[in-house]
Every structure is written in structure tokens, then in C-alpha cells.
Write a protein that holds these residues in place. Structure first.
Motif, PDB file in Angstrom:
ATOM      1  N   GLY A  75       0.820  -1.209   0.000  1.00  0.00           N
ATOM      2  CA  GLY A  75       0.000   0.000   0.000  1.00  0.00           C
ATOM      3  C   GLY A  75       0.851   1.255   0.000  1.00  0.00           C
ATOM      4  O   GLY A  75       0.516   2.247  -0.657  1.00  0.00           O
ATOM      5  N   GLY A  76       1.966   1.204   0.721  1.00  0.00           N
ATOM      6  CA  GLY A  76       2.875   2.343   0.751  1.00  0.00           C
ATOM      7  C   GLY A  76       3.545   2.581  -0.586  1.00  0.00           C
ATOM      8  O   GLY A  76       3.808   3.734  -0.967  1.00  0.00           O
ATOM      9  N   LYS A  77       3.819   1.501  -1.308  1.00  0.00           N
ATOM     10  CA  LYS A  77       4.384   1.651  -2.653  1.00  0.00           C
ATOM     11  C   LYS A  77       3.379   2.318  -3.582  1.00  0.00           C
ATOM     12  O   LYS A  77       3.721   3.229  -4.356  1.00  0.00           O
TER      13      LYS A  77
ATOM     14  N   PRO B  80       2.515  14.323  11.693  1.00  0.00           N
ATOM     15  CA  PRO B  80       3.787  14.977  11.358  1.00  0.00           C
ATOM     16  C   PRO B  80       4.353  14.634   9.988  1.00  0.00           C
ATOM     17  O   PRO B  80       5.075  15.438   9.398  1.00  0.00           O
ATOM     18  N   PHE B  81       4.055  13.448   9.460  1.00  0.00           N
ATOM     19  CA  PHE B  81       4.597  13.031   8.167  1.00  0.00           C
ATOM     20  C   PHE B  81       3.514  12.334   7.356  1.00  0.00           C
ATOM     21  O   PHE B  81       2.504  11.881   7.901  1.00  0.00           O
ATOM     22  N   MET B  82       3.734  12.215   6.066  1.00  0.00           N
ATOM     23  CA  MET B  82       2.812  11.441   5.241  1.00  0.00           C
ATOM     24  C   MET B  82       2.742   9.997   5.713  1.00  0.00           C
ATOM     25  O   MET B  82       1.701   9.350   5.632  1.00  0.00           O
ATOM     26  N   GLY B  83       3.867   9.497   6.202  1.00  0.00           N
ATOM     27  CA  GLY B  83       3.918   8.138   6.710  1.00  0.00           C
ATOM     28  C   GLY B  83       3.327   7.971   8.092  1.00  0.00           C
ATOM     29  O   GLY B  83       3.306   6.869   8.629  1.00  0.00           O
ATOM     30  N   GLY B  84       2.843   9.058   8.684  1.00  0.00           N
ATOM     31  CA  GLY B  84       2.296   9.011  10.037  1.00  0.00           C
ATOM     32  C   GLY B  84       3.257   9.648  11.020  1.00  0.00           C
ATOM     33  O   GLY B  84       3.670  10.796  10.859  1.00  0.00           O
ATOM     34  N   GLU B  85       3.651   8.899  12.028  1.00  0.00           N
ATOM     35  CA  GLU B  85       4.592   9.428  13.015  1.00  0.00           C
ATOM     36  C   GLU B  85       6.017   9.473  12.483  1.00  0.00           C
ATOM     37  O   GLU B  85       6.856  10.213  12.999  1.00  0.00           O
ATOM     38  N   ARG B  86       6.300   8.681  11.431  1.00  0.00           N
ATOM     39  CA  ARG B  86       7.634   8.635  10.846  1.00  0.00           C
ATOM     40  C   ARG B  86       7.530   8.797   9.326  1.00  0.00           C
ATOM     41  O   ARG B  86       6.518   8.424   8.736  1.00  0.00           O
TER      42      ARG B  86
ATOM     43  N   LEU C 298       8.040   8.189   5.295  1.00  0.00           N
ATOM     44  CA  LEU C 298       8.217   7.120   4.328  1.00  0.00           C
ATOM     45  C   LEU C 298       8.747   7.737   3.033  1.00  0.00           C
ATOM     46  O   LEU C 298       8.966   8.944   2.960  1.00  0.00           O
ATOM     47  N   PHE C 299       8.923   6.927   2.008  1.00  0.00           N
ATOM     48  CA  PHE C 299       9.467   7.441   0.760  1.00  0.00           C
ATOM     49  C   PHE C 299       8.562   8.516   0.158  1.00  0.00           C
ATOM     50  O   PHE C 299       9.046   9.430  -0.511  1.00  0.00           O
ATOM     51  N   ALA C 300       7.261   8.430   0.395  1.00  0.00           N
ATOM     52  CA  ALA C 300       6.364   9.475  -0.083  1.00  0.00           C
ATOM     53  C   ALA C 300       6.781  10.838   0.449  1.00  0.00           C
ATOM     54  O   ALA C 300       6.736  11.844  -0.278  1.00  0.00           O
ATOM     55  N   ASP C 301       7.192  10.916   1.712  1.00  0.00           N
ATOM     56  CA  ASP C 301       7.699  12.172   2.269  1.00  0.00           C
ATOM     57  C   ASP C 301       8.952  12.623   1.529  1.00  0.00           C
ATOM     58  O   ASP C 301       9.121  13.810   1.227  1.00  0.00           O
ATOM     59  N   HIS C 302       9.831  11.679   1.223  1.00  0.00           N
ATOM     60  CA  HIS C 302      11.087  12.037   0.562  1.00  0.00           C
ATOM     61  C   HIS C 302      10.847  12.573  -0.846  1.00  0.00           C
ATOM     62  O   HIS C 302      11.612  13.408  -1.342  1.00  0.00           O
TER      63      HIS C 302
END
Length: 230
Positions: A91-93, A172-178, A180-184
């Protein structure tokens, strides 16, 4: 073995600026992998690794060469599964692929035009000639004309960030608390703007600007080590 990351630079090799190269650098740092950067200018790309690529980024991991930032992220996820995940599953991909398309169509379009002369001015003489010829062919007009209306177009660009703005009021981030590559992906685009141009793409009080500040501090301040354009 230390991974090599070939990244795009201008006249000052200490200032890598390509959004795609920054995505790759952030992915490597996210995985906690040792890597060494190799600065490459536009007119030098064809000569690296026996002509292995026409575009950057490119990484060498042992005897493997991988180009394209998304392909690099997928390779790192598959090859180093014991390291922090870049996608947190299939799903993250899929999410990252959507963010990649949105970023290129929305962020890259405006930033690439608004910062065009700033990018030109940070290049060496040979690269300036290449950049002018290739970009004037792409845009169908003189380089100087392309960013002329950037102030008028800025409100619409900032409005286009509304989905991110509302999201970062919740987490805080697209990935949630941390991250993920989407943020990058998005951070790479905004780092491109930050390194190349003093133009104020984001309002200081924008939640997107606050999120980007968090991204600048990731991985011992990897992005922040390169000063913003003045």
C-alpha cells in the motif's frame, strides 16, 4: 561496502540540487546505509560508468547499477529488508507512486519554471550552454521569459498544496509518526527549490513549511547541511 550515489551539481559541487537525487539520498539515509556522493555536472553524465545512464541519480552497490530514484528506493527496500522500511508494504508503494505523479505534475511544473534562471545561474559555462539550449527547446521561448510571471502564479501554487496542508495539521509526516518514501518525494522537490532559488515558494507559517523543516532535520540534518540559496 559503501554505496556510490552519482548526483547532479552545478559550478559548486557542494550544492547538489536535483530533486530526484535528493530523493535517492534521503532513501539511502532512511535505510541507514553508508554511501558516498559523486558530484556530476550535466555535461558529464554521459561519461560516468561507461555511459550507463542519461539521467541522474545513479547508484552503484557492489556490481549493481540502478538508476531512477523510484527504482533505487524499490531496490533498497528489497535488498535491505532488515533496515527501516521506505514503504511499509504494498500500500505504501502504491501511495508513493501517486505522490510521485502528483509531485511531478504539480510541484515540479511550477518550481522548474519559477526557478529556471536561478538554476541556470548556478551552473558552469558548459552546462549553462547545454541548459539554455535544451530548456529553450522544451519551453519554446527564451529562458528569461519562463519565470517572469512567477509572482502572479505563486498564490495558485500555494493553494495546490492544500491536501498536504490539511494532512500535516493531523500528523507529522505522510507516513504518520515517521517518514516514508512518499515524504522524501515531496521533500526532494522542495529541497530543489530551496537549494536553487531564494524565491519564497512557501509562506513561513504554512504547515507544509513546518513539515519541510522537520524533513530538513532528518538523518542528522542531511538536507540542511546544504545552505539555502541566498
Amino acid at each position: 561496502m559503501t554505496i556510490l550515489l552519482y548526483e547532479l551539481v552545478g559550478a559548486d559541487e557542494r550544492r547538489p540540487f536535483s530533486p530526484h537525487c535528493w530523493k535517492a539520498a534521503l532513501a539511502l539515509a532512511h535505510k541507514g546505509l553508508a554511501f558516498r556522493t559523486v558530484p556530476v555536472r550535466f555535461t558529464e553524465i554521459a561519461g560516468i560508468e561507461n555511459g550507463a545512464t542519461a539521467k541522474l541519480p545513479l547508484i552503484r552497490d557492489g556490481d549493481r547499477l540502478i538508476s531512477d530514484s523510484f527504482a533505487i528506493a524499490l531496490y533498497l527496500e528489497e535488498t535491505y529488508p532488515d533496515r527501516p522500511t521506505l514503504f511499509a508494504g504494498e500500500g505504501g508503494k502504491a501511495m508513493a507512486r501517486f505522490v510521485e505523479r502528483w509531485s511531478q505534475l504539480t510541484l515540479h511544473t511550477f518550481i522548474g519554471e519559477a526557478a529556471l534562471m536561478d538554476i541556470h545561474d548556478m551552473l558552469g559555462p558548459a552546462d549553462r550552454a547545454y541548459f539554455r539550449e535544451s530548456r529553450e527547446a522544451r519551453f519554446g521561448r527564451r529562458l528569461e521569459e519562463v519565470p517572469a510571471d512567477r509572482e502572479a502564479r505563486l498564490p495558485a501554487f500555494r493553494e495546490s498544496l492544500a491536501p498536504l496542508r490539511t494532512l500535516f495539521r493531523q500528523q507529522p509526516f505522510m507516513g504518520g509518526e515517521r517518514p516514508l518514501f512518499a515524504d522524501h518525494i515531496v521533500a526532494g522537490a522542495l529541497q530543489w527549490a530551496r537549494v536553487t532559488s531564494p524565491f519564497s515558494f512557501l509562506a513561513a507559517d504554512d504547515p507544509v513549511a513546518e513539515w519541510f523543516a522537520r524533513c530538513l532535520d532528518l538523518y542528522d540534518g542531511l538536507c540542511r547541511r546544504v545552505p539555502a540559496a541566498a
